[in-house]
Design a protein around this motif. Structure first.
Motif, mmCIF file in Angstrom:
data_model
loop_
_atom_site.group_PDB
_atom_site.id
_atom_site.type_symbol
_atom_site.label_atom_id
_atom_site.label_comp_id
_atom_site.label_asym_id
_atom_site.label_seq_id
_atom_site.Cartn_x
_atom_site.Cartn_y
_atom_site.Cartn_z
ATOM 1 N N LEU A 277 4.851 10.239 9.493
ATOM 2 C CA LEU A 277 4.930 9.488 8.234
ATOM 3 C C LEU A 277 4.867 7.981 8.506
ATOM 4 N N ALA A 278 5.553 7.582 9.575
ATOM 5 C CA ALA A 278 5.495 6.168 9.963
ATOM 6 C C ALA A 278 4.071 5.788 10.354
ATOM 7 N N VAL A 279 3.396 6.705 11.057
ATOM 8 C CA VAL A 279 2.006 6.454 11.458
ATOM 9 C C VAL A 279 1.124 6.223 10.234
ATOM 10 N N LEU A 280 1.354 7.004 9.194
ATOM 11 C CA LEU A 280 0.569 6.870 7.963
ATOM 12 C C LEU A 280 0.703 5.461 7.400
ATOM 13 N N ILE A 281 1.931 4.955 7.419
ATOM 14 C CA ILE A 281 2.173 3.611 6.883
ATOM 15 C C ILE A 281 1.494 2.566 7.762
ATOM 16 N N LEU A 282 1.736 2.704 9.094
ATOM 17 C CA LEU A 282 1.141 1.739 10.020
ATOM 18 C C LEU A 282 -0.378 1.802 9.974
ATOM 19 N N GLY A 283 -0.910 3.005 9.820
ATOM 20 C CA GLY A 283 -2.359 3.179 9.787
ATOM 21 C C GLY A 283 -2.930 2.965 8.398
ATOM 22 N N ARG A 284 -2.102 2.578 7.479
ATOM 23 C CA ARG A 284 -2.514 2.252 6.107
ATOM 24 C C ARG A 284 -3.360 3.350 5.470
ATOM 25 N N TRP A 285 -2.995 4.586 5.736
ATOM 26 C CA TRP A 285 -3.622 5.740 5.094
ATOM 27 C C TRP A 285 -5.123 5.822 5.380
ATOM 28 N N LYS A 286 -5.548 5.270 6.546
ATOM 29 C CA LYS A 286 -6.967 5.333 6.904
ATOM 30 C C LYS A 286 -7.122 6.116 8.209
ATOM 31 N N PRO A 287 -8.064 7.084 8.244
ATOM 32 C CA PRO A 287 -8.157 8.004 9.379
ATOM 33 C C PRO A 287 -8.251 7.338 10.753
ATOM 34 N N PHE A 288 -9.162 6.365 10.910
ATOM 35 C CA PHE A 288 -9.326 5.809 12.257
ATOM 36 C C PHE A 288 -8.158 4.914 12.643
ATOM 37 N N ASN A 289 -7.579 4.213 11.681
ATOM 38 C CA ASN A 289 -6.367 3.441 11.974
ATOM 39 C C ASN A 289 -5.271 4.373 12.458
ATOM 40 N N ILE A 290 -5.179 5.520 11.783
ATOM 41 C CA ILE A 290 -4.152 6.493 12.144
ATOM 42 C C ILE A 290 -4.374 6.979 13.573
ATOM 43 N N LEU A 291 -5.624 7.239 13.914
ATOM 44 C CA LEU A 291 -5.942 7.681 15.277
ATOM 45 C C LEU A 291 -5.458 6.640 16.288
ATOM 46 N N THR A 338 1.120 -3.649 3.338
ATOM 47 C CA THR A 338 0.861 -2.215 3.168
ATOM 48 C C THR A 338 0.461 -1.944 1.733
ATOM 49 N N LYS A 339 -0.527 -1.100 1.592
ATOM 50 C CA LYS A 339 -0.974 -0.730 0.251
ATOM 51 C C LYS A 339 -1.106 0.778 0.165
ATOM 52 N N PRO A 340 -0.028 1.432 -0.163
ATOM 53 C CA PRO A 340 -0.131 2.890 -0.300
ATOM 54 C C PRO A 340 -0.938 3.232 -1.543
ATOM 55 N N PRO A 341 -1.420 4.484 -1.647
ATOM 56 C CA PRO A 341 -2.054 4.907 -2.899
ATOM 57 C C PRO A 341 -1.143 4.535 -4.070
ATOM 58 N N ALA A 342 -1.709 3.942 -5.114
ATOM 59 C CA ALA A 342 -0.900 3.302 -6.150
ATOM 60 C C ALA A 342 0.113 4.238 -6.798
ATOM 61 N N CYS A 343 -0.240 5.499 -6.959
ATOM 62 C CA CYS A 343 0.689 6.408 -7.631
ATOM 63 C C CYS A 343 1.322 7.385 -6.651
ATOM 64 N N LEU A 344 1.398 6.962 -5.376
ATOM 65 C CA LEU A 344 2.028 7.810 -4.367
ATOM 66 C C LEU A 344 3.471 8.082 -4.771
ATOM 67 N N GLY A 345 3.838 9.354 -4.789
ATOM 68 C CA GLY A 345 5.227 9.720 -5.065
ATOM 69 C C GLY A 345 5.519 9.946 -6.531
ATOM 70 N N LYS A 346 4.570 9.571 -7.398
ATOM 71 C CA LYS A 346 4.830 9.772 -8.815
ATOM 72 C C LYS A 346 4.278 11.128 -9.243
ATOM 73 N N SER A 347 5.119 11.888 -9.897
ATOM 74 C CA SER A 347 4.635 13.197 -10.330
ATOM 75 C C SER A 347 3.758 12.997 -11.564
ATOM 76 N N TYR A 348 2.833 13.917 -11.732
ATOM 77 C CA TYR A 348 1.975 13.832 -12.902
ATOM 78 C C TYR A 348 2.184 15.074 -13.731
ATOM 79 N N GLN A 349 2.486 14.889 -14.997
ATOM 80 C CA GLN A 349 2.653 16.018 -15.897
ATOM 81 C C GLN A 349 1.745 15.812 -17.100
ATOM 82 N N ALA A 350 1.010 16.844 -17.464
ATOM 83 C CA ALA A 350 0.281 16.762 -18.726
ATOM 84 C C ALA A 350 1.346 16.614 -19.799
#
Ligand code: ADP
Ligand code: MG
Lengths: 351, 247
Positions: A277-291, A338-350
């Motif tokens: 999870l820390a890697v995701l943040i450091l890698g800014r949710w981008k595959p090659f950064n994560i690698l 850091t710029k996570p996906p804008a609605c990360l963590g927010k649930s979506y309900q119709a």
């Protein structure tokens, strides 16, 4: 040796998640020492031949594999807008399922399939509770982790009769790139899952950035409401993301039990799911950064083991804390933005 | 309502009968009935909180209707998912210019065509058509949507909706917060879209302008329709002007 004994004692007495978390390489000490001796053709590693740092790299690559798999898995989930705190538990279940599958089938590939299935089943719990029922994603993820710790401990005892570890089983095959001189020396013998992980990163990069599926995932993570108004089935795409993260973190667990070791040890993931999870943040949710981040963390972990191998008194734990310290800095805004996906963590309900 | 046209009985494009919608326990829409014919611009007026956006969301299936019927091209759609409704031919320009701020302009447009299941490269000709309509977007095609100005974002939101090739376009306050010059431009574009054969259901605060381009209009007050007439009728009714259009 006395240090190692002290540490394993610590784990036994304070056997909670966070105590073991700080002592990541515990389970593979024996393994590493053996590896190190191989690297130096039986000669003991000393400060004089410190220049021959070369053997560090295969170990670093090996250490990075479970992180690459789990963090890329996390990326699938988080890009669609679902935080997956449950990576750790999914890995742990994968690690045990891998051993159970291999133990009964005598085929590590079937073990790997079982690990993936176990990860998906736990991910399904997260998906149903957080995506369909709209329960807080963090709470669901924590529940998955607690469930996994209890379940693996219970099953380990039930199937193999206790002692905190399983019998040994056959490992997944290792591959060396013999024909390519420089690369094969740099990599050494790696599990087949290492090569899979590298291909996974490339495929994921392409999928996220250049396909309809990737576009749909990003749209759901950025603004699920608008995504729905464009005709995207937000629930379905979030299920896809969460289940993919389950499959990949299950595989990451199998790497620990079927490639790194050849047995399951209770709580053997030792916090790697959280590091992912820390890697995701450091890698800014981008595959090659994560690698890259995973390779860096793998190097830190390898170095920590290296230092233990030569019985230096430098506390190797400092190196293992590196990922967490770095993550704190990044999250505190000290290194970049850091710029996570804008609605990360927010649930979506119709509505 | 059935209109005779060349001797063929023609169904309205969109027909809503006695629609009731709740948010939780609160009833927001109280038996709303309205219709939009092929090729029409119809506007829906009303003060803040009247339920205009809720009506739009109900049509698109983003909010479930509690009771009543919504028919589109003769097909019941109130029990369909939003994805199915968009695929049936209804697209939306949501309230307050909601684009995907971190996706590029071009990606925003691609998402608009998502329901057509076409490969991304094959969308290029259609995207070029949108660029012809909004040349500014072409200049900024690789830029993140969030870096555009308010007017450009609204154009992007409209372009995205057009990518779905809708028969009916729902527009929720497209002129909100824009400069007068831009408002004129947006209304021009709305008419241009309409001339190419797309019916439009337009929610507006700017009642004057909306009624001047609309064939018909409805006035919504706290969840009930209180007036209905042609654009001209509503525009010139003293009662409507003073009570609902805030003049
Ligand atoms: N998601 C929601 N949950 C509960 N109530 C809502 C929600 N959205 C809107 N409302 C309420 O429904 C009523 C109508 O809102 P809306 O349709 O947005 O009005 P309008 O678009 O005409 O300004 C308002 O009283 C508003 O507070
Ligand atoms: Mg509104």
């Amino acid at each position: 040796m006395s240090l190692r004994a002290k540490r394993s004692n610590l784990i036994r007495t304070h056997g909670d998640c966070f105590a073991s978390l700080a002592m990541t390489p515990q389970v593979s000490d024996e393994n590493t020492t053996k590896k190190l001796n191989n690297f130096f053709n039986g000669k003991k590693f000393t400060l004089e031949n410190l220049s021959s740092i070369w053997p560090l790299f295969p170990l670093a690559f090996a250490k990075s594999v479970p992180l690459i798999l789990a963090a890329t898995g996390g990326l699938y989930s988080e890009r669609t807008g679902v935080v997956n705190i449950g990576l750790e538990g999914m890995m742990l279940s994968g690690a045990l399922a891998g051993i159970i599958g291999t133990y009964y089938s005598h085929n590590p590939w079937i073990g790997l399939a079982a690990a993936i299935a176990a990860g998906i089943i736990l991910a399904l719990i997260l998906a149903v509770t957080s995506v369909s029922l709209g329960i807080n994603q963090i709470v669901s993820g924590i529940a998955v982790n607690i469930l996994a710790i209890g379940l693996t401990g219970g099953l380990l005892f039930k199937i193999f009769g206790g002692y905190g570890s399983s019998p040994s089983v056959e490992k997944l095959p290792q591959v060396s790139l013999h024909p390519i001189p420089l690369l094969s020396e740099l990599l050494g013998n790696q599990s087949i899952l290492f090569y899979f992980a590298v291909i996974l990163v490339i495929v994921t990069f392409f999928l996220i950035n250049n396909t309809r599926l990737g576009l749909r995932m990003r749209a759901a993570g950025e603004d699920p409401g608008v995504a729905a108004s464009c005709g995207i089935n937000v629930f379905r795409i979030r299920y896809f993301g969460v289940l993919m993260s389950g499959a990949l973190s299950g595989m990451a667990g199998a790497y620990l039990s079927l490639a790194d070791l050849s047995q399951f040890v209770e709580r053997m993931t030792a916090g790697r799911g959280f590091i992912a999870l820390a890697v995701l943040i450091l890698g800014r949710w981008k595959p090659f950064n994560i690698l890259l981040v995973c390779l860096f963390f793998g190097l830190a972990e390898a170095l920590a083991e290296f230092l233990q191998g030569i019985e230096l008194t430098i506390p190797a734990q400092f190196l293992l804390m590196l990922p967490f310290i770095l993550t704190l800095f990044v999250m505190g805004g000290l290194i970049g933005e850091t710029k996570p996906p804008a609605c990360l963590g927010k649930s979506y309900q119709a509505e | 309502m059935v209109i005779k046209n060349n001797g063929i009985k023609k169904l309205p494009l969109l027909e809503i009968n006695n629609l009731i919608t709740y948010y939780g326990l609160i009833q927001i829409l109280k038996e709303i009935s309205l219709r939009v014919e092929e090729g029409e611009i119809v506007c829906l007026l009303g003060s803040n909180g009247a339920g205009k956006s809720t009506t739009m969301k109900s049509i698109l299936g983003l909010v479930r209707a509690h009771s009543g019927e919504i028919n589109f091209r003769g097909q019941r759609i109130d029990n369909l998912s939003a994805a199915q409704i968009v695929a049936a031919g209804i697209a939306t320009v949501p309230e307050s210019r909601r684009i995907f701020p971190r996706l590029s302009v071009e990606e925003n447009l691609q998402i608009g065509a998502y329901i057509h299941k076409a490969s991304l490269p094959s969308l290029q000709p259609q995207i070029e058509q949108i660029y012809n309509l909004f040349p500014r977007l072409k200049e900024r095609r690789r830029q993140a949507g969030g870096t555009l100005s308010g007017g450009e974002q609204q154009m992007l939101a409209i372009g995205r909706a057009l990518m779905a090739k809708p028969k009916l376009l729902l527009m929720d306050e497209p002129s909100m917060g824009l400069s007068p010059a831009l408002v004129d431009k947006i209304f021009e574009i709305i008419q241009q879209i309409n001339r190419s054969g797309t019916a439009i259901l337009l929610v507006e605060q700017n009642a004057h302008m909306a009624l001047s381009i609309a064939r018909r209009g409805y006035v919504l007050q706290t969840g009930s329709l209180v007036a209905h007439g042609t654009g001209d009728e509503l525009l010139h009714s003293e009662e409507i002007r003073s009570a609902y259009l805030g003049e």
